[in-house]
Design a protein around this motif. Sequence first.
Motif, mmCIF file in Angstrom:
data_model
loop_
_atom_site.group_PDB
_atom_site.id
_atom_site.type_symbol
_atom_site.label_atom_id
_atom_site.label_comp_id
_atom_site.label_asym_id
_atom_site.label_seq_id
_atom_site.Cartn_x
_atom_site.Cartn_y
_atom_site.Cartn_z
ATOM 1 N N LEU A 59 0.803 -1.229 0.000
ATOM 2 C CA LEU A 59 0.000 0.000 0.000
ATOM 3 C C LEU A 59 0.833 1.276 0.000
ATOM 4 O O LEU A 59 0.295 2.361 -0.211
ATOM 5 C CB LEU A 59 -0.937 0.010 1.217
ATOM 6 C CG LEU A 59 -1.976 -1.108 1.287
ATOM 7 C CD1 LEU A 59 -2.776 -0.999 2.579
ATOM 8 C CD2 LEU A 59 -2.892 -1.062 0.073
ATOM 9 N N VAL A 60 2.120 1.151 0.293
ATOM 10 C CA VAL A 60 3.001 2.321 0.367
ATOM 11 C C VAL A 60 4.256 2.085 -0.460
ATOM 12 O O VAL A 60 4.572 0.954 -0.814
ATOM 13 C CB VAL A 60 3.386 2.638 1.841
ATOM 14 C CG1 VAL A 60 2.167 3.027 2.662
ATOM 15 C CG2 VAL A 60 4.107 1.470 2.484
ATOM 16 N N GLU A 61 4.974 3.163 -0.760
ATOM 17 C CA GLU A 61 6.258 3.045 -1.449
ATOM 18 C C GLU A 61 7.318 2.716 -0.393
ATOM 19 O O GLU A 61 7.436 3.441 0.595
ATOM 20 C CB GLU A 61 6.636 4.358 -2.133
ATOM 21 C CG GLU A 61 5.626 4.872 -3.142
ATOM 22 C CD GLU A 61 5.614 4.100 -4.430
ATOM 23 O OE1 GLU A 61 6.566 3.342 -4.710
ATOM 24 O OE2 GLU A 61 4.631 4.243 -5.178
ATOM 25 N N PHE A 77 3.611 7.651 1.080
ATOM 26 C CA PHE A 77 2.345 7.594 0.357
ATOM 27 C C PHE A 77 1.767 8.990 0.195
ATOM 28 O O PHE A 77 2.119 9.917 0.914
ATOM 29 C CB PHE A 77 1.330 6.678 1.074
ATOM 30 C CG PHE A 77 0.878 7.181 2.430
ATOM 31 C CD1 PHE A 77 -0.284 7.909 2.569
ATOM 32 C CD2 PHE A 77 1.619 6.911 3.568
ATOM 33 C CE1 PHE A 77 -0.709 8.370 3.815
ATOM 34 C CE2 PHE A 77 1.214 7.348 4.823
ATOM 35 C CZ PHE A 77 0.042 8.087 4.951
ATOM 36 N N LYS A 120 1.787 5.648 -4.741
ATOM 37 C CA LYS A 120 0.774 4.964 -3.928
ATOM 38 C C LYS A 120 -0.028 6.008 -3.169
ATOM 39 O O LYS A 120 0.524 6.881 -2.508
ATOM 40 C CB LYS A 120 1.429 3.991 -2.942
ATOM 41 C CG LYS A 120 2.355 2.973 -3.579
ATOM 42 C CD LYS A 120 1.600 1.797 -4.125
ATOM 43 C CE LYS A 120 2.511 0.820 -4.814
ATOM 44 N NZ LYS A 120 2.834 -0.351 -4.071
ATOM 45 N N LYS A 121 -1.360 5.890 -3.272
ATOM 46 C CA LYS A 121 -2.272 6.820 -2.597
ATOM 47 C C LYS A 121 -3.181 6.039 -1.664
ATOM 48 O O LYS A 121 -3.685 4.980 -2.017
ATOM 49 C CB LYS A 121 -3.138 7.566 -3.609
ATOM 50 C CG LYS A 121 -2.377 8.242 -4.727
ATOM 51 C CD LYS A 121 -1.722 9.503 -4.279
ATOM 52 C CE LYS A 121 -1.138 10.246 -5.470
ATOM 53 N NZ LYS A 121 0.233 10.605 -5.296
#
Length: 128
Positions: A59-61, A77, A120-121
Amino acid sequence: MKKTLSGLMMLVVVLQAFTACSSKASKGGSAKLKARFEVAGMCSNYTFSVIEGRVNPGLVEATWTNPQTNKTYWKAFGISNPCNFPSNIKEGDTFYFEIVPAEKDSKCAVCMAFYPTPGKKLNIKVIQ
């Protein structure tokens, strides 16, 4: 025989409870996470990093480098709901949040100027 069956049933119940809790947290469910507001880019182009709590790495970088400043952030993010982000939280502040489902038909107008953000958002709800 009854003892073995009862023990097996108890084990299954415990494993299901554990799996349900851990999958909820890994998907973002209502797990409480802590973030730092890293960059307040123009037109709500915000960058955050998770600094506490277990977040699903998908879900995140893992790392993201801002091409404007060459500064690198970990677990970075952006947000997909900038109109719901509290205006009292400023760059450098830390806060607690939950990942929530996106709202349908959300009417949110932001200007179209570009400032780089992580790919990623997340849709988040601040719970301070």
